[in-house]
Design a protein around this motif. Structure first.
Motif, PDB file in Angstrom:
ATOM      1  N   TYR A  92       0.979  -1.109   0.064  1.00 54.23           N
ATOM      2  CA  TYR A  92       0.026  -0.157  -0.103  1.00 54.23           C
ATOM      3  C   TYR A  92       0.674   1.212  -0.172  1.00 54.23           C
ATOM      4  CZ  TYR A  92      -3.275   3.579   1.474  1.00 54.23           C
ATOM      5  OH  TYR A  92      -4.141   4.698   1.427  1.00 54.23           O
ATOM      6  N   TRP A  93       1.935   1.334   0.708  1.00 54.59           N
ATOM      7  CA  TRP A  93       2.714   2.416   1.020  1.00 54.59           C
ATOM      8  C   TRP A  93       3.774   2.457  -0.303  1.00 54.59           C
ATOM      9  CZ3 TRP A  93       0.627   5.714   3.818  1.00 54.59           C
ATOM     10  CH2 TRP A  93       0.012   5.327   4.949  1.00 54.59           C
ATOM     11  N   GLU A  94       3.990   1.522  -1.042  1.00 59.30           N
ATOM     12  CA  GLU A  94       4.699   1.566  -2.010  1.00 59.30           C
ATOM     13  C   GLU A  94       3.860   2.050  -3.290  1.00 59.30           C
ATOM     14  OE1 GLU A  94       6.071  -2.205  -3.305  1.00 59.30           O
ATOM     15  OE2 GLU A  94       7.133  -2.467  -1.802  1.00 59.30           O
ATOM     16  N   ILE A  95       2.586   1.974  -3.287  1.00 63.89           N
ATOM     17  CA  ILE A  95       1.537   2.354  -4.400  1.00 63.89           C
ATOM     18  C   ILE A  95       1.315   3.920  -3.798  1.00 63.89           C
ATOM     19  CG2 ILE A  95      -0.583   2.422  -5.090  1.00 63.89           C
ATOM     20  CD1 ILE A  95      -0.451  -0.741  -4.799  1.00 63.89           C
ATOM     21  N   TRP A  96       1.064   4.174  -2.670  1.00 60.75           N
ATOM     22  CA  TRP A  96       0.569   5.627  -2.185  1.00 60.75           C
ATOM     23  C   TRP A  96       1.571   6.107  -1.157  1.00 60.75           C
ATOM     24  CZ3 TRP A  96      -3.602   1.898  -2.945  1.00 60.75           C
ATOM     25  CH2 TRP A  96      -4.328   2.029  -3.767  1.00 60.75           C
ATOM     26  N   PRO A  97       2.865   6.719  -1.463  1.00 63.39           N
ATOM     27  CA  PRO A  97       3.873   7.094  -0.618  1.00 63.39           C
ATOM     28  C   PRO A  97       3.323   7.865   0.587  1.00 63.39           C
ATOM     29  CG  PRO A  97       4.802   7.147  -2.714  1.00 63.39           C
ATOM     30  CD  PRO A  97       3.298   6.736  -2.780  1.00 63.39           C
ATOM     31  N   PRO A  98       3.409   7.868   1.740  1.00 64.95           N
ATOM     32  CA  PRO A  98       2.983   8.743   2.820  1.00 64.95           C
ATOM     33  C   PRO A  98       3.705  10.096   2.390  1.00 64.95           C
ATOM     34  CG  PRO A  98       4.666   7.198   3.839  1.00 64.95           C
ATOM     35  CD  PRO A  98       4.237   6.709   2.343  1.00 64.95           C
ATOM     36  N   ASN A  99       2.979  11.073   3.031  1.00 67.71           N
ATOM     37  CA  ASN A  99       3.501  12.594   2.889  1.00 67.71           C
ATOM     38  C   ASN A  99       4.115  12.930   4.100  1.00 67.71           C
ATOM     39  OD1 ASN A  99       2.365  12.856   0.451  1.00 67.71           O
ATOM     40  ND2 ASN A  99      -0.023  13.384   1.166  1.00 67.71           N
ATOM     41  N   TYR A 100       4.952  14.052   3.721  1.00 72.51           N
ATOM     42  CA  TYR A 100       5.650  14.948   4.855  1.00 72.51           C
ATOM     43  C   TYR A 100       6.368  14.134   5.781  1.00 72.51           C
ATOM     44  CZ  TYR A 100       2.148  18.113   3.283  1.00 72.51           C
ATOM     45  OH  TYR A 100       1.309  18.592   2.287  1.00 72.51           O
ATOM     46  N   PHE A 101       6.360  14.145   7.149  1.00 69.68           N
ATOM     47  CA  PHE A 101       7.237  13.399   8.210  1.00 69.68           C
ATOM     48  C   PHE A 101       6.827  12.103   8.244  1.00 69.68           C
ATOM     49  CE2 PHE A 101       3.922  14.876  10.532  1.00 69.68           C
ATOM     50  CZ  PHE A 101       3.579  13.826  11.713  1.00 69.68           C
ATOM     51  N   ILE A 102       5.568  11.672   7.978  1.00 73.82           N
ATOM     52  CA  ILE A 102       5.155  10.334   8.199  1.00 73.82           C
ATOM     53  C   ILE A 102       6.022   9.398   7.230  1.00 73.82           C
ATOM     54  CG2 ILE A 102       3.325   8.648   7.812  1.00 73.82           C
ATOM     55  CD1 ILE A 102       1.568  11.142   8.117  1.00 73.82           C
ATOM     56  N   ARG A 103       6.626   9.831   5.955  1.00 75.92           N
ATOM     57  CA  ARG A 103       7.441   8.877   5.323  1.00 75.92           C
ATOM     58  C   ARG A 103       8.727   8.515   5.886  1.00 75.92           C
ATOM     59  NH1 ARG A 103       7.920  13.777   1.508  1.00 75.92           N
ATOM     60  NH2 ARG A 103       9.806  14.666   2.444  1.00 75.92           N
ATOM     61  N   TRP A 104       9.251   9.344   6.951  1.00 74.55           N
ATOM     62  CA  TRP A 104      10.255   8.847   7.607  1.00 74.55           C
ATOM     63  C   TRP A 104      10.240   7.835   8.846  1.00 74.55           C
ATOM     64  CZ3 TRP A 104      14.083  10.462   4.566  1.00 74.55           C
ATOM     65  CH2 TRP A 104      13.898  11.563   3.689  1.00 74.55           C
ATOM     66  N   LEU A 105       8.954   7.781   9.022  1.00 75.96           N
ATOM     67  CA  LEU A 105       8.755   6.631   9.875  1.00 75.96           C
ATOM     68  C   LEU A 105       8.773   5.087   9.505  1.00 75.96           C
ATOM     69  CD1 LEU A 105       5.499   8.123  11.552  1.00 75.96           C
ATOM     70  CD2 LEU A 105       7.800   8.152  12.533  1.00 75.96           C
TER      71      LEU A 105
END
Length: 145
Positions: A92-105
């Motif tokens: 899911y996160w590969e298809i819709w990468p998280p935004n902002y600081f969440i992507r670093w978690l």
């Protein structure tokens, strides 16, 4: 055109995915109730002439198979679905990468906001095919009640 349907069976709902093998793209995906899924599969078969149906071999798979066979849907193959829900979270996160600081978690602690059943159906089909499919940005996860 060579089209496959992938189904993630469950007790109350199913993840469904329609994909074109020639382009390697997802055409439609979503979640349907057990009352609706076979009507949707029949409709897809009428509209597109489906080549294969892939079903996860876990919960409720025999019920799903019997319901499909009653609607004259054949050429059914099973795929081992062990661990597919956890893998779907990462996909899911590969298809819709998280935004902002969440992507670093770490992805292990993130829970996708959407229902994962359609993504599990994607994982099952990719396991069967042994390659990854493309999820076009225009394809959204639908809900068929």
């Amino acid at each position: 055109m060579s089209l496959y349907i992938s189904i993630d069976p469950g007790m109350k709902k199913c993840g469904l995915l329609l994909a074109d093998m020639q382009s390697g793209e997802v055409i439609e995906a979503g979640v349907a109730s057990l009352n609706k899924f076979s009507d949707l599969v029949s409709q897809w078969n009428e509209d597109h002439e489906i080549t294969k149906i892939i079903i996860g071999n876990g919960t409720n798979c025999k019920y799903i198979e019997n319901k499909l066979k009653r609607n004259n849907s054949f050429n059914i193959n099973y795929v081992n679905e062990r661990g597919s829900t956890l893998r779907a979270r990462f996909r899911y996160w590969e298809i819709w990468p998280p935004n902002y600081f969440i992507r670093w978690l770490p992805k292990e602690i993130l829970f996708p906001p959407a229902n994962l059943d359609a993504i599990v159906a994607l994982i099952l089909l990719e396991d069967f095919l042994k390659y990854r499919l493309i999820w076009p940005s225009k394809v959204n996860i639908k809900t068929w009640p």
